[in-house]
Design an enzyme around this catalytic site. Structure first.
Site, PDB file in Angstrom:
ATOM      1  CD1 TRP A  13      -2.283  -2.177   1.605  1.00  0.00           C
ATOM      2  CD2 TRP A  13      -3.073  -1.001  -0.127  1.00  0.00           C
ATOM      3  NE1 TRP A  13      -3.334  -2.871   1.052  1.00  0.00           N
ATOM      4  CE2 TRP A  13      -3.835  -2.182   0.008  1.00  0.00           C
ATOM      5  CE3 TRP A  13      -3.382  -0.112  -1.151  1.00  0.00           C
ATOM      6  CZ2 TRP A  13      -4.899  -2.491  -0.856  1.00  0.00           C
ATOM      7  CZ3 TRP A  13      -4.439  -0.416  -2.007  1.00  0.00           C
ATOM      8  CH2 TRP A  13      -5.182  -1.588  -1.854  1.00  0.00           C
TER       9      TRP A  13
ATOM     10  CE  LYS B  61      -8.443  -1.830   4.270  1.00  0.00           C
ATOM     11  NZ  LYS B  61      -8.874  -2.904   3.385  1.00  0.00           N
TER      12      LYS B  61
ATOM     13  CG  ASP C 249      -2.952   4.023   4.566  1.00  0.00           C
ATOM     14  OD1 ASP C 249      -3.997   3.886   5.232  1.00  0.00           O
ATOM     15  OD2 ASP C 249      -2.749   3.424   3.496  1.00  0.00           O
TER      16      ASP C 249
HETATM   17  N1  PMP Z   1      -4.293   1.590   2.469  1.00  0.00           N
HETATM   18  C1  PMP Z   1      -4.386   0.402   3.106  1.00  0.00           C
HETATM   19  C2  PMP Z   1      -3.447   0.113   4.237  1.00  0.00           C
HETATM   20  C3  PMP Z   1      -5.354  -0.527   2.720  1.00  0.00           C
HETATM   21  O1  PMP Z   1      -5.452  -1.698   3.356  1.00  0.00           O
HETATM   22  C4  PMP Z   1      -6.230  -0.209   1.665  1.00  0.00           C
HETATM   23  C5  PMP Z   1      -7.350  -1.137   1.247  1.00  0.00           C
HETATM   24  N2  PMP Z   1      -7.150  -2.445   1.310  1.00  0.00           N
HETATM   25  C6  PMP Z   1      -6.067   1.015   1.007  1.00  0.00           C
HETATM   26  C7  PMP Z   1      -5.104   1.899   1.452  1.00  0.00           C
HETATM   27  C8  PMP Z   1      -6.944   1.385  -0.133  1.00  0.00           C
HETATM   28  O2  PMP Z   1      -8.195   1.659   0.373  1.00  0.00           O
HETATM   29  P1  PMP Z   1      -9.515   1.785  -0.500  1.00  0.00           P
HETATM   30  O3  PMP Z   1      -9.853   0.440  -1.017  1.00  0.00           O
HETATM   31  O4  PMP Z   1     -10.488   2.311   0.501  1.00  0.00           O
HETATM   32  O5  PMP Z   1      -9.236   2.769  -1.591  1.00  0.00           O
END
Ligand code: PMP
Length: 394
Positions: free
Chosen positions: A115, A232, A207
């Site tokens: 990520w 989440k 994040d």
């Molecule tokens: N950052 C992290 C740590 C994630 O786990 C995720 C989603 N799995 C995201 C960003 C992206 O998030 P979204 O699907 O809400 O765009």
């Protein structure tokens, strides 16, 4: 299959407390005795204003968010924040240093998993002539030289002298790598920010998409921005929570006049904050469900309860996996000290063993255990990641 017989390990969208879903069902039909469902009332109504304000108050209370920071609700998930961070922070930098050549504007990314890697790639797309500095890439410190399986030693980090911001991902959902929340070699090195003549107020962006509300946020006040998609830990997808220090609420149009990239209004932190997160129609149902989940967390004992609860689960799960490792059944991917409390990744050696494991789990009501598509499989290992270990409230 009946809900009461299963454990949902989905990393996100994740399981929500049953009591919350039951309450939300009522609110969908008749919210607070209005005779209308929560998705049917005006977002400008007294009822909804009170709801969104109470969600903000409750988050502030549970996480002890100081008055230096605003709590803002946005849409577009974590991925949209990958872009919004770059645009808002470069606009802020332009206002602070209008005469600096663009080549000298640097954004620092700490890459510890898929990520943060994606976030850095988006920064490169939007950077123009500005630069992305990868402070550290954890793959270089991994067992096989190509996996995200560790938080790298602090003395290997190369922060820029005066970056527009420093970015990290606290919990790497796909890889199962997380910064420790107590000081130590795998905690985020907050002290580094102020070392070597650097300004300790360099904006720090975290994040927290997959660890929000799971335990206290260390050094919360030292962050310029913490963001998390709701899906989440606290509600349905569609809502993104931002804890944003007020000096980030900059006039992006004034910055554009000085040459910064124009920022779409819905991505501008100031626009969102100034309108009380009601610049346009917000995701009302996710706001509602999230408010019910936060109340649930408060009733259980707040963030201290969540920390203890998740710690107990983490301990039990990793203990079982360690025993399985000794018996040759499992391999743990992530180095000790960097292992996530939230998403546990492990491999099962042997051809076809992953599918056997998943089939057996499904028969026992353990659902959504399969790993993320991003994690490549090596020849004889099966990857199960991320495994959700901290979601069950009921
Ligand atoms: N950052 C992290 C740590 C994630 O786990 C995720 C989603 N799995 C995201 C960003 C992206 O998030 P979204 O699907 O809400 O765009």
């Amino acid at each position: 299959m009946d809900r009461s017989n299963i454990v949902n390990f989905g990393a996100g969208p994740s399981a929500l407390p049953r009591s919350v879903l039951e309450e939300a069902t009522k609110g969908l039909l008749n919210y607070n005795g209005t005779g209308m469902g929560i998705t049917e009332i005006s977002h400008r109504s007294k009822e909804f204003s009170q709801l969104i304000q109470s969600l903000e108050r409750d988050i502030r209370e549970v996480l002890s968010v100081p008055e230096t920071h605003s709590i803002v609700f946005a849409q577009g998930g974590g991925t949209t924040q990958f872009s919004a961070v770059v645009l808002n922070l470069l606009a802020r930098h332009r206002l602070l240093f209008p005469d600096l050549p663009d080549e000298d504007r640097v954004m620092d990314y700490v890459v510890t998993g898929n990520w943060s890697k994606k976030a850095a790639e988006e920064a490169r797309r939007l950077a123009g002539k500005a630069k992305v500095n990868v402070v550290v890439d954890a793959r270089q410190f991994s067992a096989d030289g190509k996996s995200f399986d560790n938080i790298p030693p602090h003395d290997k980090w190369t922060l820029s002298q005066a970056p527009a911001f420093v970015y990290y991902c606290e919990n790497e959902t796909v890889d199962g790598v997380q910064f420790a929340h107590l000081p130590g070699p795998t905690a985020f090195p907050f002290d580094l920010l102020g070392e070597g003549g650097r300004d300790k107020f360099i904006p720090l962006i975290g994040d927290y998409s997959s660890s929000f509300m799971s335990r206290p946020i260390p050094n919360l006040a030292d962050h310029a921005l913490i963001y998390a998609g709701a899906q989440k830990n606290i509600g349905p997808a569609g809502l993104t929570i931002l804890i944003v220090r007020k000096d980030l609420l900059v006039d992006v149009d004034a910055a554009a006049k000085l040459g910064a990239t124009p920022v779409p209004l819905m991505l501008s932190y100031k626009t969102l904050a100034d309108s009380g997160s009601l610049y346009n129609t917000p995701p009302m149902f996710p706001v509602y469900v999230s408010s019910l989940v936060i109340k649930c967390i408060q009733e259980l004992g707040g963030i201290t309860y969540m920390e203890q609860f998740n710690e107990a689960k983490r301990r039990a799960l990793y203990h079982a996996l360690e025993k399985g490792k000794e018996a040759g059944v499992f391999n743990l991917r992530v180095k000790e000290g960097s292992r996530s409390w939230m998403n546990c990744t492990f491999t099962i050696p042997g051809e076809g063993r992953e599918q056997d494991f998943i089939d057996g789990a499904v028969k026992r009501g353990l659902l959504q255990l399969k790993g993320h598509r991003c994690v490549s499989l090596s020849a004889h290992d099966c990857v199960l990641t991320p495994m959700q270990i901290s979601r069950r409230y009921d």
